[in-house]
Design a protein around this motif. Structure first.
Motif, PDB file in Angstrom:
ATOM      1  N   GLU A 316      -3.729 -85.318  -0.328  1.00 61.75           N
ATOM      2  CA  GLU A 316      -3.252 -86.680   0.058  1.00 61.75           C
ATOM      3  C   GLU A 316      -4.116 -87.438   0.513  1.00 61.75           C
ATOM      4  O   GLU A 316      -3.994 -88.937   0.278  1.00 61.75           O
ATOM      5  N   ASN A 317      -5.198 -87.049   0.923  1.00 61.23           N
ATOM      6  CA  ASN A 317      -6.375 -87.904   1.455  1.00 61.23           C
ATOM      7  C   ASN A 317      -7.470 -88.388   0.348  1.00 61.23           C
ATOM      8  O   ASN A 317      -8.520 -88.198   0.443  1.00 61.23           O
ATOM      9  N   THR A 318      -7.056 -88.801  -0.915  1.00 60.44           N
ATOM     10  CA  THR A 318      -7.482 -89.257  -1.872  1.00 60.44           C
ATOM     11  C   THR A 318      -8.407 -90.744  -1.519  1.00 60.44           C
ATOM     12  O   THR A 318      -7.877 -91.434  -0.746  1.00 60.44           O
ATOM     13  N   ARG A 319      -9.728 -90.898  -1.671  1.00 65.48           N
ATOM     14  CA  ARG A 319     -10.426 -91.844  -1.305  1.00 65.48           C
ATOM     15  C   ARG A 319     -11.318 -92.825  -2.281  1.00 65.48           C
ATOM     16  O   ARG A 319     -11.752 -92.129  -3.460  1.00 65.48           O
ATOM     17  N   ALA A 320     -11.433 -94.122  -1.916  1.00 63.26           N
ATOM     18  CA  ALA A 320     -12.231 -94.737  -2.938  1.00 63.26           C
ATOM     19  C   ALA A 320     -13.457 -95.688  -2.000  1.00 63.26           C
ATOM     20  O   ALA A 320     -12.901 -96.420  -0.995  1.00 63.26           O
ATOM     21  N   ALA A 321     -14.735 -95.329  -2.400  1.00 63.55           N
ATOM     22  CA  ALA A 321     -15.765 -95.872  -1.617  1.00 63.55           C
ATOM     23  C   ALA A 321     -16.435 -97.054  -2.496  1.00 63.55           C
ATOM     24  O   ALA A 321     -17.034 -96.823  -3.486  1.00 63.55           O
ATOM     25  N   TYR A 322     -16.392 -98.122  -2.116  1.00 64.73           N
ATOM     26  CA  TYR A 322     -17.011 -99.337  -2.655  1.00 64.73           C
ATOM     27  C   TYR A 322     -17.506-100.346  -1.947  1.00 64.73           C
ATOM     28  O   TYR A 322     -17.295-100.465  -0.764  1.00 64.73           O
ATOM     29  N   PRO A 323     -18.508-101.148  -2.221  1.00 63.13           N
ATOM     30  CA  PRO A 323     -19.137-102.426  -1.332  1.00 63.13           C
ATOM     31  C   PRO A 323     -18.055-103.303  -1.333  1.00 63.13           C
ATOM     32  O   PRO A 323     -17.344-103.673  -2.011  1.00 63.13           O
ATOM     33  N   ILE A 324     -18.042-103.938   0.207  1.00 61.08           N
ATOM     34  CA  ILE A 324     -17.043-105.121   0.260  1.00 61.08           C
ATOM     35  C   ILE A 324     -17.065-106.161  -0.679  1.00 61.08           C
ATOM     36  O   ILE A 324     -16.159-106.838  -0.785  1.00 61.08           O
TER      37      ILE A 324
END
Length: 528
Positions: A316-324
């Protein structure tokens, strides 16, 4: 091994020919695909799977017991001590392991958008995708800053190096170890990238207060007139939703410092949850997932490569990492003035806390230390009814110092800058979970808007008899009866029983704070 030996060994590693320093996003994407570390999605993002570790591993996180810091750390189950000998042994092994890899990756950047207090960091990665992750999450240097960069802390992450607990002195194959004397975070055995992000946050939660800067686990935004707001809240309380206001610019979504100059973002990116993500619900996050973004544990259609955000098969802890700067309506650089308004968010499944109440300084410190929200029935095995959960200062896993150090700084800042503090319940009304209803988002938005615009600073209030909270009698756009929980319950006696049950849990939790002034407990907590 002393600090000089540690530094020399690291410097020798970084001089090796197989070290890739400060690769660009396109270069890292090429490396990830060539090395078969991840897949390209339909939006151009990189999709990766982190294996058995799909979240943080708190039982495997340690702080080295060192002479200069041992009297400062709040030791316990959160900050587990580990010997210098164990750290040294693992450090040698990890460095030797990385020397033998075909290539490794190094990112140099900063934690802290305020140049006067930022921490220069470097991250050494075994995996190219993790190097892309830190490139997006931390603050990226300019060319001139890179030339002058001298790391004040180094993260070394070798996910495929697994510890042997019987030999290495760890609890499992995974380890996350912070050495404040050696200025190193050593990570192995886990591929979950959030360990790198949160380790540096833990480091900043130690270093910033030492420089009289209040470190905070919160989101922050700023209005057109420069008025700053902070939003504290645990998962599920609506922190992301309420801080993403089209009429206000985002400073940051998770980690901040509050110095004598004002508020600054610690990070240069966002690590957004994306389970059940849709453009309709969260357009800013949805549209930020493009080339250069890292998606963790999101299921893809193997033919179209379209992400299925509703699929929680892996976690359930799917994530997306992107610059602000992948988000519109932000402040760059991510700094602003002193907060006018502070909002504590809670999702009270007991249905007894007011939807909004204005806190005194003592109440603010009490509720900050408590960090209350509810776990709901069905969210974890064995939970059949709502359960109170408390996370000190809304960020207990990342606080190396005693909790009172942070709460005292909050109290000082409130007094110094005349900040208004509100407790906002985004949970249930008219009864507990399963009986009542979730607070309407439109009502919550109206209440928060009124707080941000200063409309609640001098309004008529009524005092809640059980929790001692000051409840506004009228707020535009919100029915009067919604503001007072007892009036939304059909059975006032049932309400009183449930409210006293929660009040007792607040008091029981607060017993762990043995060095809090009696005034905070007396004036800040439940009154009956």
């Amino acid at each position: 091994m002393n600090s000089v030996d540690t530094r020399n060994e690291l410097l020798q590693l970084l001089k090796e020919n197989h070290v890739n320093v400060q690769l660009s996003v396109p270069q890292l994407v090429e490396k990830i695909l060539t090395r078969d570390e991840g897949s390209l999605t339909s939006t151009g993002a990189i999709s990766v799977v982190t294996g058995k570790y799909t979240g943080r591993s708190p039982q495997d996180k340690f702080i080295v017991l060192e002479e200069s810091t041992k009297e400062k750390i709040e030791w316990g189950t959160t900050n587990q001590p580990i010997s210098e000998a164990v750290f040294t042994g693992l450090y040698h092994k990890v460095i030797d392991y990385l020397k033998k890899k075909n290539e490794i990756f190094v990112f140099k950047g900063f934690a802290g958008a305020d140049k006067k207090s930022r921490l220069p960091i470097q991250v050494v990665n075994e995996l190219a995708w993790q190097n892309l992750f830190v490139h997006q999450l931390f603050i990226r240097p300019t060319d001139d800053e890179l030339l002058a960069h001298d790391a004040g802390f180094t993260v070394i992450s070798a996910p495929n190096f697994k510890a042997d607990p019987a030999v290495d002195g760890t609890n499992s194959e995974a380890f996350i170890i912070i050495s404040f004397e050696k200025r190193i975070v050593l990570i192995g055995g886990t591929e979950y990238a959030g360990e790198m992000k949160k380790s540096i946050f833990s480091v900043m939660n130690y270093l910033l207060p030492e420089n009289n800067i209040f470190s905070m686990h919160c989101s922050a935004n700023v209005g057109i007139e420069g008025d700053v707001a902070l939003f504290f809240g645990l998962s599920g309380t609506g922190k992301t939703t309420l801080s993403a206001d089209p009429n206000r610019r985002l400073i940051g979504d998770d980690e901040h410092g509050w110095s004598s100059n004002g508020v600054f973002n610690i990070e240069g990116g966002c690590y957004a949850k994306c389970i059940n993500l849709s453009r309709e619900k969260e357009p800013q996050i949805f549209d930020a997932i493009r080339f250069g973004t890292v998606l963790e544990n999101v299921t893809l259609n193997q033919e179209s490569r379209i992400p299925d955000y509703d699929d929680g098969t892996l976690t359930e802890n799917t994530r997306a990492a992107y610059p602000i700067d992948a988000i519109d309506n932000i402040v760059l650089p991510s700094i602003a003035g002193h907060p006018n308004t502070i909002v504590f968010l809670t999702a009270d499944a007991f249905g007894v806390l007011p939807p909004i109440s204005k806190l005194t300084k003592e109440q603010a410190m009490y509720h900050f230390l408590s960090g209350y929200t509810s776990k709901l029935a069905g969210t974890e095995r064995g939970i059949t009814s709502p359960q109170a959960t408390f996370s000190t200062c809304f960020g207990a896993p990342f606080l190396p110092l005693p909790a009172t150090r942070y709460s005292e700084m909050l109290g000082e800042k409130i007094l110094e800058h005349n900040a208004n503090v509100f407790l906002v319940n985004t949970g249930w009304t008219g009864g507990e979970y399963g009986v009542g209803n979730r607070m309407k988002l439109s009502h919550t938005r109206a209440m928060v808007q009124a707080a941000l615009e200063g409309e609640l600073n001098h309004v008529e209030t009524v005092k809640d008899e059980i929790f001692g909270l000051n409840i506004p009698l009228h707020i535009a756009g919100v029915p009067d009866e919604v503001l007072q929980p007892v009036k939304t319950w059909s059975d006032s006696q049932a309400y009183e029983l449930k409210a006293k049950e929660l009040a007792a849990q607040f008091r029981e939790n607060f017993k762990k704070f043995t060095n809090v002034s009696e005034e905070i407990e007396k004036k800040g907590g439940p009154t009956s």
